[in-house]
Every structure is written in structure tokens, then in C-alpha cells.
Design a protein around this motif. Structure first.
Motif, PDB file in Angstrom:
ATOM      1  N   LEU A   1       0.728  -1.297  -0.326  1.00  0.00           N
ATOM      2  CA  LEU A   1       0.061   0.161   0.053  1.00  0.00           C
ATOM      3  C   LEU A   1       0.964   1.162   0.107  1.00  0.00           C
ATOM      4  O   LEU A   1       2.103   1.342   0.361  1.00  0.00           O
ATOM      5  CB  LEU A   1      -1.115   0.639   1.425  1.00  0.00           C
ATOM      6  CG  LEU A   1      -1.823   1.450   1.596  1.00  0.00           C
ATOM      7  CD1 LEU A   1      -3.080   1.458   0.662  1.00  0.00           C
ATOM      8  CD2 LEU A   1      -3.117   1.304   2.619  1.00  0.00           C
TER       9      LEU A   1
ATOM     10  N   TYR B   1      -8.041   5.779  -0.602  1.00  0.00           N
ATOM     11  CA  TYR B   1      -7.808   4.253   0.876  1.00  0.00           C
ATOM     12  C   TYR B   1      -8.714   3.948   1.407  1.00  0.00           C
ATOM     13  O   TYR B   1      -9.472   2.697   1.911  1.00  0.00           O
ATOM     14  CB  TYR B   1      -6.753   4.253   1.711  1.00  0.00           C
ATOM     15  CG  TYR B   1      -6.056   3.786   2.695  1.00  0.00           C
ATOM     16  CD1 TYR B   1      -6.468   2.320   2.576  1.00  0.00           C
ATOM     17  CD2 TYR B   1      -6.368   4.216   3.901  1.00  0.00           C
ATOM     18  CE1 TYR B   1      -6.237   1.142   3.628  1.00  0.00           C
ATOM     19  CE2 TYR B   1      -5.757   2.828   4.654  1.00  0.00           C
ATOM     20  CZ  TYR B   1      -6.063   1.274   4.293  1.00  0.00           C
ATOM     21  OH  TYR B   1      -5.518   0.602   5.573  1.00  0.00           O
TER      22      TYR B   1
ATOM     23  N   PHE C   1      -1.686  -6.085   4.455  1.00  0.00           N
ATOM     24  CA  PHE C   1      -0.478  -5.255   3.962  1.00  0.00           C
ATOM     25  C   PHE C   1       0.522  -5.576   4.377  1.00  0.00           C
ATOM     26  O   PHE C   1       0.547  -5.720   5.659  1.00  0.00           O
ATOM     27  CB  PHE C   1      -0.403  -4.067   3.343  1.00  0.00           C
ATOM     28  CG  PHE C   1      -1.715  -3.231   2.684  1.00  0.00           C
ATOM     29  CD1 PHE C   1      -1.691  -3.515   1.619  1.00  0.00           C
ATOM     30  CD2 PHE C   1      -3.430  -2.406   3.798  1.00  0.00           C
ATOM     31  CE1 PHE C   1      -3.236  -2.721   0.883  1.00  0.00           C
ATOM     32  CE2 PHE C   1      -4.122  -2.351   2.925  1.00  0.00           C
ATOM     33  CZ  PHE C   1      -4.598  -2.632   1.366  1.00  0.00           C
TER      34      PHE C   1
ATOM     35  N   ALA D   1       3.336  -1.097   3.994  1.00  0.00           N
ATOM     36  CA  ALA D   1       2.528   0.299   3.757  1.00  0.00           C
ATOM     37  C   ALA D   1       3.486   1.264   4.122  1.00  0.00           C
ATOM     38  O   ALA D   1       4.673   1.731   4.481  1.00  0.00           O
ATOM     39  CB  ALA D   1       1.993   0.634   4.690  1.00  0.00           C
TER      40      ALA D   1
END
Length: 479
Positions: A148, A199, A210, A213
Motif C-alpha cells: 500500500l 484508501y 498489507f 505500507a
């Protein structure tokens, strides 16, 4: 400049640094400034050996690489010229190459902090540090499956999406930039590139975790950094940013948060430090590593300094508008581009209008005419859609950029691109230029110590000044 004297002084400083009597940031700045002084000189093999050594000792071998780009008369060192220190420098240079790309020493230090587990870091460093480039290297090193990346603006989102797509190392990933997606479109390896708002919208329909990030402009979580704006939308964006960060910390394993010039030791910044402690972040501070040196000068009456030269404005140049026009014209005459910070949208447009009246500047634009088919198409689009009386259009026809929150986003993006390409010679902007926009500006003029009606804080001033000069393009920026 007495080069022998300057070289002798630099060797003394190098010895002080090696003995531990000089801070690393001061040594990096000294080396950078020396490269700036000699970048176009005829240099002997002995001087090149010294420069190669100093660039590597400073941890930024890219200084020598840039010298090879700038100095067309530079002769490469051959075997007879090389000394043991030179060979050592080349070995060090090689050690900084990761995945075929060269990092500077301080980027590699951060990269090496990412081990098998417990990888949560907050990195603060100047705008020239290369933080986003570092993120790409972290992803390549760790080989994460689900990633991300949150950028503060759509322009930065688009810029990084294109960079990742063009990098062969990321061809195995599926890219996702829109929030209206579901698991059916996910692959084995995914990179999600969002703004905070996208998001949050993505989370409405997906419960996704994730491996890594990344989030930029981490200072937005602390009110002490943020100046209240007259525009409600900025406050809403800050709230969205903080919510996105809260979910990111819950849904991600490894995390890198970055921002410029954050002072972690400030006792008034308790909310920031509490956040870091609660979420198990380690703080990495590199604020002293200003890879691109800054030359700061104040307009003294009607004269100013640019590099090693002093320039005078025309007698009777008293208003700020006339002074800014005079400075921009002289910088443009040096074939360098200029970013001008203004306190408000009204000031941005007024300064641009004043420059449009400056005959000296207008004659320069005729001398430095540019042919660009896409620029012509862009101008015709703006003329058709907004009319030829719009100040943005009139400015663009004379290679002047105007950038503030009242201009449609897609036009803002094109103006930045044109400025970076050298099509536009100068760019007038509010603090929109500091919020997720990369420029190639060599010079920045700060026309006011205000943002709207409020005083600029030290943090904001550093962030604006930090935009002068770009790593791998310039040794120094002028403020």
C-alpha cells in the motif's frame, strides 16, 4: 575564486571530520559546495582523485556522477591516474549499488534497517533526500506481495504510478489506483496506490491486510505542524489523512512513514511521540543531511546575490512586485528556472500580472522561444474552455506558471510538468507547491513570511526553502 586555497581549506575540514570534530551534515554541505564551485573547471587527475574520495567520504558518490554530466571537458581517470584511495572509492561506490541503482550512504542505512521482522519506521529527512526512491528499493529488497502506497495528492499518485509501471522490477505486480475495486481483481502480488481519501473509500468494501505500507507527509498527524487554512477542504483532508493512518497501522505489518524536517525531540510534540510509541515505530532522523546545499540570501535594498554574483535592480524599483519581476528576469537570463512562493491565491495572480507588464522579461521570452506541440495543444484547450482573458492562460503564453488551489487539478499537473521540462521559465505558487509536488526548481523566491493572514511557522519555511535544487540535477539551490 582561489581554487588552491579552497582545496587546502577543504582538506583541513576533511581531517576535522575524520577526527570526529565536525558533524556529518556540515561535512556533506561543505563537499557539496566545493563540487558546486569547481563543476565547470578544468580539473587535473589529482583533483579528480580528491573529488572522488570526498564524494564517497561524504556518503554521496552521486556528486561525482553529476560532475561527469555537467563538465563536458572532464577527462575520465585512467589506470595510470588511479591511486589506492581512488580504488577504495570505486569499491565503496559499488557497495552502494542495489538492484542496479545507486543509493547514497544514508538511503542505504535506512534500507539495511529493514530486516526479517519488526520493520516500522518514521523517517524524517530533507526534501532532497530521495525518500520515495528509497521506498522502491525497500520493496525490491523485501519482495512483498501486497503493498500500500499512500500519497497526499493525485499528481504524486499519478507520477509514482507511471514510474512503477516503467520499472521492470514491478512487472509481476497488479496495480490498483481506484477505490471501487473488489477481491476479484486482485492478483497474487498487488500494489495499491491511493490518496488518503481513496484508501478510506477502498476500506468501505474491502477488509485487506498489507505486507508493507508507505505514507508521505507524516507531519499531518500533529496539529503543531499544521497552519489552519482559510479553506475548509484542507482541514477535511487532514482528518482523512489521520483516519487513513490509523487504519494503515492496524492493517499493515511493515510500515515506513516519512516527512521533511520533523523535530522528534520537541517537547511540545507529545501527540506525535505518543503515536509512535503506541504503534511500535522507531524514529530515524536525517534532517542534517541536506544533499542539495541551500544558498540563502536576503534582498538588500535593490541588490541580491545569486551564486557568486551580485545583481542590482533598476533604480527606483521600490514595490515588492517590481522587485520580484526584476529578480525573476535576471535569473531567467541565467537560463535557470524560478519558483516564487506567494502567501495567497490573490498574490499569486497579482505577481504574475505584474511580470506580464515587465518589458525586460517579455523580451527575454521572445529570445528564449520554445517549440512544443503538446504545449500548444494545452494552450488551445485552456483558451477554448476558460477564455483568453484568464490570467492562467495569459501567463502561460509568456511561459509563466500559476499554481494554487483554485486551478483545476489536471491543469495544475500539466503546469508542473511544463515547468519541470523547462517550457515554463517561472512558477508563482502558494503552499500547494509543498504538498506532494516535485519540481526541478533551482531557485526559490520567498515573497512573504505569511500563509494567508497567518505567519509561516519554521517548519513551513524550511519545507518551502527545501524545494530549491533537486538531487542529481543541482549541487545547490538558491533561496
Amino acid at each position: 575564486m582561489d581554487r588552491t586555497k579552497e582545496t587546502s581549506n577543504l582538506i583541513k575540514i576533511y581531517n576535522q571530520y575524520k577526527q570526529g570534530n565536525m558533524a556529518r551534515g556540515d561535512f556533506v554541505k561543505t563537499v557539496c559546495n566545493f563540487f558546486d564551485l569547481v563543476k565547470t573547471d578544468d580539473l587535473t587527475p589529482n583533483e579528480l582523485n580528491l573529488l572522488l574520495l570526498l564524494a564517497n567520504e561524504a556518503g554521496v558518490p552521486q556528486y561525482y556522477d553529476l560532475l561527469e554530466k555537467i563538465n563536458r571537458g572532464l577527462k575520465n581517470l585512467d589506470e595510470d591516474d588511479c591511486k589506492l584511495t581512488t580504488i577504495s572509492s570505486y569499491l565503496n561506490d559499488t557497495s552502494l549499488v542495489v538492484n542496479g541503482q545507486k543509493l547514497h550512504k544514508y538511503q542505504k542505512e535506512v534500507l539495511e534497517r529493514f530486516g526479517p521482522e519488526n520493520n516500522r519506521f518514521v523517517l524524517t529527512a530533507p526534501t532532497s533526500f530521495g525518500k520515495t526512491f528509497l521506498v522502491y528499493q525497500i520493496i525490491k529488497k523485501k519482495g512483498y506481495n501486497n503493498i500500500l502506497l499512500i500519497f497526499p495528492t493525485l499528481s504524486l499518485l499519478s507520477e509514482n504510478f507511471l514510474k512503477l509501471q516503467d520499472d521492470a522490477s514491478f512487472q509481476e505486480y497488479n496495480f490498483h489506483t481506484l477505490s471501487e475495486i473488489t477481491e476479484e481483481s486482485f492478483g497474487e502480488k498487488n500494489i495499491f496506490i491511493f490518496t488518503p481519501e481513496r484508501y478510506l473509500s477502498f476500506l468501505d468494501n474491502n477488509d485487506f491486510h498489507f505486507d508493507f505500507a508507505f505514507m508521505d507527509e507524516i507531519y499531518k498527524i500533529d496539529n503543531d505542524f499544521i497552519i489552519d487554512s482559510e479553506e475548509v477542504t484542507e482541514n477535511e483532508r487532514d482528518t482523512a489523512y489521520r483516519l487513513a493512518l490509523e487504519y494503515l497501522c492496524r492493517n499493515s505489518i511493515d510500515i515506513l512513514l516519512v516527512g521533511p524536517y520533523i523535530n522528534f525531540s520537541n517537547s511540545h510534540r507529545t501527540s506525535f511521540n505518543n503515536f509512535a510509541n503506541k504503534n511500535n515505530f522507531e524514529l530515524l532522523e536525517y534532517n542534517d543531511i541536506e544533499i542539495v546545499s541551500k544558498n540563502v540570501t536576503k534582498l538588500n535594498r535593490n541588490k541580491f546575490t545569486l551564486g557568486t554574483d551580485t545583481y542590482r535592480l533598476e533604480p527606483g524599483t521600490n514595490s515588492n512586485y517590481a522587485k520580484i519581476s526584476g529578480i525573476v528576469t535576471r535569473i531567467t537570463n541565467q537560463s535557470e528556472n524560478t519558483l516564487i512562493y506567494c502567501k495567497s491565491k490573490a498574490e499569486v495572480e497579482r505577481y504574475a500580472k505584474e511580470l506580464l507588464k515587465d518589458e525586460n522579461y517579455l523580451s527575454l521570452t521572445k529570445e528564449k522561444s520554445v517549440r512544443n506541440e503538446l504545449f500548444d495543444i494545452f494552450l488551445n484547450h485552456i483558451k477554448d474552455k476558460f477564455g483568453e482573458d484568464w490570467v492562467v492562460y495569459r501567463a502561460l503564453t509568456n511561459r509563466i506558471g500559476v499554481h494554487h488551489a483554485g486551478i483545476p487539478k489536471y491543469i495544475q499537473k500539466e503546469i508542473i510538468d511544463l515547468f519541470n521540462q523547462g517550457v515554463l521559465l517561472c512558477l508563482f505558487s502558494t503552499t500547494t507547491i509543498t504538498e506532494g509536488v516535485n519540481t526541478s526548481a533551482k531557485n526559490i523566491i520567498i515573497s512573504s513570511v505569511k500563509k494567508g493572514t497567518k505567519d509561516l511557522k519554521q517548519f513551513d519555511a524550511k519545507n518551502i526553502a527545501g524545494r530549491a535544487g533537486r538531487f542529481s540535477h543541482h549541487y545547490s539551490g538558491n533561496v
